[in-house]
Design a protein around this motif. Structure first.
Motif, PDB file in Angstrom:
ATOM      1  N   VAL A   1      -4.640   4.212  -2.058  1.00  0.00           N
ATOM      2  CA  VAL A   1      -4.268   4.650  -0.608  1.00  0.00           C
ATOM      3  C   VAL A   1      -4.146   6.325  -0.606  1.00  0.00           C
ATOM      4  O   VAL A   1      -3.633   6.783  -1.472  1.00  0.00           O
ATOM      5  CB  VAL A   1      -3.261   3.911   0.188  1.00  0.00           C
ATOM      6  CG1 VAL A   1      -2.957   4.523   1.364  1.00  0.00           C
ATOM      7  CG2 VAL A   1      -3.397   2.422  -0.132  1.00  0.00           C
TER       8      VAL A   1
ATOM      9  N   LEU B   1      -7.707   3.063   2.639  1.00  0.00           N
ATOM     10  CA  LEU B   1      -7.396   2.296   1.835  1.00  0.00           C
ATOM     11  C   LEU B   1      -8.669   1.774   1.131  1.00  0.00           C
ATOM     12  O   LEU B   1      -9.365   1.523   1.764  1.00  0.00           O
ATOM     13  CB  LEU B   1      -6.566   0.957   2.327  1.00  0.00           C
ATOM     14  CG  LEU B   1      -6.706  -0.398   1.312  1.00  0.00           C
ATOM     15  CD1 LEU B   1      -5.791  -0.011   0.077  1.00  0.00           C
ATOM     16  CD2 LEU B   1      -6.287  -1.732   2.416  1.00  0.00           C
TER      17      LEU B   1
ATOM     18  N   VAL C   1       0.850  -1.334   0.000  1.00  0.00           N
ATOM     19  CA  VAL C   1      -0.096   0.139   0.098  1.00  0.00           C
ATOM     20  C   VAL C   1       0.864   1.094  -0.046  1.00  0.00           C
ATOM     21  O   VAL C   1       1.991   1.160   0.490  1.00  0.00           O
ATOM     22  CB  VAL C   1      -0.985   0.126   1.316  1.00  0.00           C
ATOM     23  CG1 VAL C   1      -1.931  -1.204   1.015  1.00  0.00           C
ATOM     24  CG2 VAL C   1      -0.406   0.099   2.617  1.00  0.00           C
TER      25      VAL C   1
END
Length: 286
Positions: free
Chosen positions: A205, A198, A12
């Motif tokens: 993100v 997220l 992420v």
């Protein structure tokens, strides 16, 4: 019953910012039971509060409490391990064990039923699970407070090999708590003072840096999509409006710290440990 998992690794990252303002804090308090340690508290859509009681365990057995917030009626579920978070998802409730690295799921019993079928999954994240969230697809997300990971467990009906996906937190961040508001999973980096959002549908993100010394802990998303989170070090409840990019701060009474919060009937509930208590905020009067 323990089940197996397939391990998948994911990643992420991205960018944002937020500025704080301050507000007054009307608070009501209620004492906990003797020897109880309400580690976290979560609201469900049926008017109940789910409390993970980590302080009354016997022989490595803790308790999950289902509390009717209107009349205080309680169903207590003894479960294996030491629960640090518990929440309802339809006909089930989930819990995570922050000591043993275990995720558990049990059926929600009728009032007064304290023994129900359950399953557990060992993620090998010893001492790591302190927060969890369930997304719109029924997948459980769990934190790892010792390493820069979070986990997503997808229980696949009719098979023994369930899917466990790991996500890496940027900058060696440490995450204890999270919250879900469709389609976003909010992730609190309490080491670096950062909030991540997220999108679970495409893994996009965004992130917000927080005030100095921030330690985002318990968190919940309200009907407007704002994130409410408890800051253990600053001893505040804070409200992040992602659309306006602002943070509103609610300082707690002197000598109080806070671990977890929940929304029920428009009120913000939270646990505190100095002294042990459960508190409530009415944002409409703040």
């Amino acid at each position: 019953m323990k089940r197996l998992m397939v391990i998948i690794t994911c990643l992420v990252l991205t960018l944002g910012a937020a500025q704080p303002t301050q507000a007054a804090l009307p608070v009501e308090e209620g004492g906990l039971l003797v020897d109880g340690l309400a580690y976290e508290i979560n609201a469900d859509t049926q008017g109940g509060l789910w409390i993970s009681d980590w302080g009354s365990q016997t022989s490595n057995t803790g308790e999950v409490w289902q509390v009717n917030s209107s009349n205080g009626e309680t169903v207590i579920y003894p479960i294996p391990g030491l629960p640090t978070d518990a929440r309802r998802d339809g006909n089930y409730f989930w819990w995570v064990d922050g000591i043993a690295g275990v995720i558990g799921r049990a059926e929600v019993g009728a009032d007064g039923v304290t023994s129900v079928p359950y399953s557990t999954w060992d993620t090998s994240a010893s001492n790591g699970h302190y927060g969890s969230a369930v997304d719109a697809q029924g997948r459980l997300w769990a934190t790892d407070a010792l390493y820069n990971f979070i986990y997503r467990l997808n229980v696949i009906p009719g098979v023994d090999n369930d899917e466990l996906c790991t996500y890496t937190i940027p900058n060696d961040g440490m995450v204890s708590y999270m919250a879900y508001g469709d389609p976003f999973l909010w992730i609190g980096d309490n080491l670096n003072g950062v909030l991540y959002r997220l999108n679970v549908t495409n893994n996009a993100v965004e992130w917000w840096t927080l005030p100095d010394l921030s330690s985002p802990n318990g968190m919940v998303v309200d009907a407007e999509g704002d994130l409410w989170y408890a800051d253990y070090i600053l001893a505040e409840i804070l409200e992040l409006d992602p659309d306006l990019n602002t943070v509103r701060r609610y300082p707690l009474p002197e000598n109080h710290t806070t671990i977890m919060n929940a929304i029920e009937s428009g009120r913000i509930w939270f646990t505190g440990d100095s002294p042990p208590m459960i508190g409530m905020i009415d944002p409409n009067t703040a």
